[in-house]
Design a protein around this motif. Structure first.
Motif, PDB file in Angstrom:
ATOM      1  N   ALA A   1      19.520   3.230  -1.194  1.00 49.26           N
ATOM      2  CA  ALA A   1      20.208   4.556  -0.690  1.00 49.26           C
ATOM      3  C   ALA A   1      21.736   3.723  -0.733  1.00 49.26           C
ATOM      4  N   GLY A   2      22.703   4.717  -1.340  1.00 53.11           N
ATOM      5  CA  GLY A   2      24.047   4.027  -1.465  1.00 53.11           C
ATOM      6  C   GLY A   2      24.918   5.075  -1.297  1.00 53.11           C
ATOM      7  N   PHE A   3      26.255   4.769  -1.218  1.00 53.78           N
ATOM      8  CA  PHE A   3      27.360   5.687  -1.471  1.00 53.78           C
ATOM      9  C   PHE A   3      28.730   4.923  -1.702  1.00 53.78           C
ATOM     10  N   SER A   4      29.886   5.703  -1.868  1.00 54.34           N
ATOM     11  CA  SER A   4      30.913   5.053  -2.236  1.00 54.34           C
ATOM     12  C   SER A   4      32.052   5.568  -1.187  1.00 54.34           C
ATOM     13  N   PRO A   5      32.808   4.795  -0.427  1.00 55.69           N
ATOM     14  CA  PRO A   5      33.751   5.233   0.395  1.00 55.69           C
ATOM     15  C   PRO A   5      34.639   6.064  -0.446  1.00 55.69           C
TER      16      PRO A   5
ATOM     17  N   ASP B   1      15.847   7.316 -11.230  1.00 53.99           N
ATOM     18  CA  ASP B   1      16.065   8.517 -11.184  1.00 53.99           C
ATOM     19  C   ASP B   1      16.919   8.661  -9.864  1.00 53.99           C
ATOM     20  N   LEU B   2      18.141   9.300 -10.169  1.00 52.52           N
ATOM     21  CA  LEU B   2      19.344   9.450  -9.042  1.00 52.52           C
ATOM     22  C   LEU B   2      19.518  10.732  -8.620  1.00 52.52           C
ATOM     23  N   MET B   3      19.638  10.913  -7.147  1.00 56.18           N
ATOM     24  CA  MET B   3      19.970  12.217  -6.640  1.00 56.18           C
ATOM     25  C   MET B   3      21.133  11.921  -5.718  1.00 56.18           C
ATOM     26  N   HIS B   4      21.930  12.996  -5.841  1.00 53.06           N
ATOM     27  CA  HIS B   4      23.423  13.075  -5.195  1.00 53.06           C
ATOM     28  C   HIS B   4      23.197  14.077  -4.138  1.00 53.06           C
ATOM     29  N   LEU B   5      23.497  13.594  -2.964  1.00 50.22           N
ATOM     30  CA  LEU B   5      23.496  14.511  -1.852  1.00 50.22           C
ATOM     31  C   LEU B   5      24.674  14.953  -1.316  1.00 50.22           C
ATOM     32  N   ASP B   6      24.718  16.328  -0.641  1.00 49.10           N
ATOM     33  CA  ASP B   6      26.075  17.079  -0.425  1.00 49.10           C
ATOM     34  C   ASP B   6      26.844  16.047   0.196  1.00 49.10           C
ATOM     35  N   ASN B   7      26.367  15.124   1.251  1.00 51.17           N
ATOM     36  CA  ASN B   7      27.127  14.200   2.095  1.00 51.17           C
ATOM     37  C   ASN B   7      27.666  13.142   1.386  1.00 51.17           C
ATOM     38  N   GLY B   8      27.373  12.679  -0.109  1.00 48.73           N
ATOM     39  CA  GLY B   8      27.920  11.568  -0.633  1.00 48.73           C
ATOM     40  C   GLY B   8      26.920  10.638  -0.853  1.00 48.73           C
ATOM     41  N   LEU B   9      25.797  10.857  -0.043  1.00 46.97           N
ATOM     42  CA  LEU B   9      24.724   9.740  -0.456  1.00 46.97           C
ATOM     43  C   LEU B   9      24.030   9.846  -1.758  1.00 46.97           C
ATOM     44  N   ILE B  10      23.854   8.704  -2.259  1.00 45.15           N
ATOM     45  CA  ILE B  10      23.057   8.401  -3.592  1.00 45.15           C
ATOM     46  C   ILE B  10      21.762   7.822  -3.359  1.00 45.15           C
ATOM     47  N   LEU B  11      20.666   8.589  -3.716  1.00 41.53           N
ATOM     48  CA  LEU B  11      19.503   7.965  -3.714  1.00 41.53           C
ATOM     49  C   LEU B  11      18.758   7.582  -5.145  1.00 41.53           C
ATOM     50  N   GLU B  12      18.305   6.509  -5.183  1.00 42.82           N
ATOM     51  CA  GLU B  12      17.640   6.097  -6.508  1.00 42.82           C
ATOM     52  C   GLU B  12      16.393   5.550  -6.195  1.00 42.82           C
ATOM     53  N   GLY B  13      15.449   5.852  -7.123  1.00 43.23           N
ATOM     54  CA  GLY B  13      13.979   5.363  -7.058  1.00 43.23           C
ATOM     55  C   GLY B  13      13.661   4.997  -8.692  1.00 43.23           C
ATOM     56  N   SER B  14      12.859   3.960  -8.514  1.00 45.25           N
ATOM     57  CA  SER B  14      12.572   3.566  -9.893  1.00 45.25           C
ATOM     58  C   SER B  14      11.079   2.563  -9.710  1.00 45.25           C
ATOM     59  N   ASP B  15      10.483   2.611 -10.850  1.00 46.12           N
ATOM     60  CA  ASP B  15       9.122   1.799 -10.915  1.00 46.12           C
ATOM     61  C   ASP B  15       9.543   0.268 -11.356  1.00 46.12           C
ATOM     62  N   LEU B  16       8.873  -0.782 -10.693  1.00 49.81           N
ATOM     63  CA  LEU B  16       8.972  -2.121 -11.114  1.00 49.81           C
ATOM     64  C   LEU B  16       7.976  -2.673 -11.950  1.00 49.81           C
TER      65      LEU B  16
END
Length: 225
Positions: free
Chosen positions: A100-104, A71-86
């Motif tokens: 938690a990631g981002f693209s320059p 499940d991806l969540m794109h924040l306004d500041n460019g941060l991308i949050l991802e969560g998943s079950d293993l």
């Protein structure tokens, strides 16, 4: 006499002016309706998908390391949050992953991130001092991620450390005392997306003999309906 004639003329014209003000909006509405009726119908056609994709900002594309069930969540500041079950295929291990990631800004096709994982394994068969036993293990891991997207194809790699603890199911002997340690995490993967078809290949290894059950090579093919 002149003033009287002027007043009579004014009183005579007032009803006509009121009627004109009342009729004018209706006349304007009728004229507009007639022009719309006579004009050709608007053609609402669906824009080709490739044009819509071209208008989508690059930072809204899934990161190269995104899994098919995340499940991806794109924040306004460019941060991308991802969560998943293993869940491992053998059923021994379950847990979750948070990234938690981002693209320059100047490199929108490059993905950078940090990953946190939590795993619990129950009754995993292993060997300790040439003795076979079952252990319950708990693992906390943290890794740095780096990937690149080349069109619909993405590559990524990860590197980090894991803190693990193992508790033998049978604790009747001193040989089977609980063990713990820190090990290195390393892995890489590839992701290919074509329209709604997503294929993914990943290899992940924890460099510890007691954590060999967490070393996985996974491949998946996912089609979204």
């Amino acid at each position: 006499m002149r003033y009287a004639l002027g007043m009579v003329a004014s009183l005579t014209l007032l009803p006509h002016l009121a009627m004109a003000e009342e009729v004018a909006p209706h006349a304007l509405h009728d004229s507009l309706h007639a022009s719309l009726r006579d004009s050709p119908p608007l053609d609402y056609t669906e824009a080709p998908r490739q044009y819509l994709v071209a208008l989508t900002p690059a930072y809204l594309d899934p990161p190269s390391y995104a899994s098919k069930t995340s499940d991806l969540m794109h924040l306004d500041n460019g941060l991308i949050l991802e969560g998943s079950d293993l869940q491992t295929p053998d059923g021994y291990t379950s847990g979750f992953r948070v990234t938690a990631g981002f693209s320059p800004t100047n490199m929108p096709r490059v993905d950078l991130g940090a990953e946190f994982t939590y795993r619990e394994s129950e009754e995993v068969p292993t060997r300790l001092a040439d003795q076979a036993l079952l252990v319950n293990t708990t693992t906390l891991g943290g890794s740095l991620l780096a990937g690149v997207r080349l069109g619909q194809f993405g590559l990524y790699a990860k590197s980090g450390f894991a803190e693990w603890e193992g508790d033998p199911v049978t604790q009747g002997e001193a040989l089977y005392m609980a063990t713990a340690g820190t090990a290195r995490i390393q892995g890489f993967g590839a992701r290919l997306q074509h329209n709604r078809l997503v294929s993914r290949l990943e290899f992940e290894e924890i460099d510890a003999p007691n954590m060999a059950h967490l070393n996985l090579v996974t491949a998946s093919l996912h089609f979204a309906f």
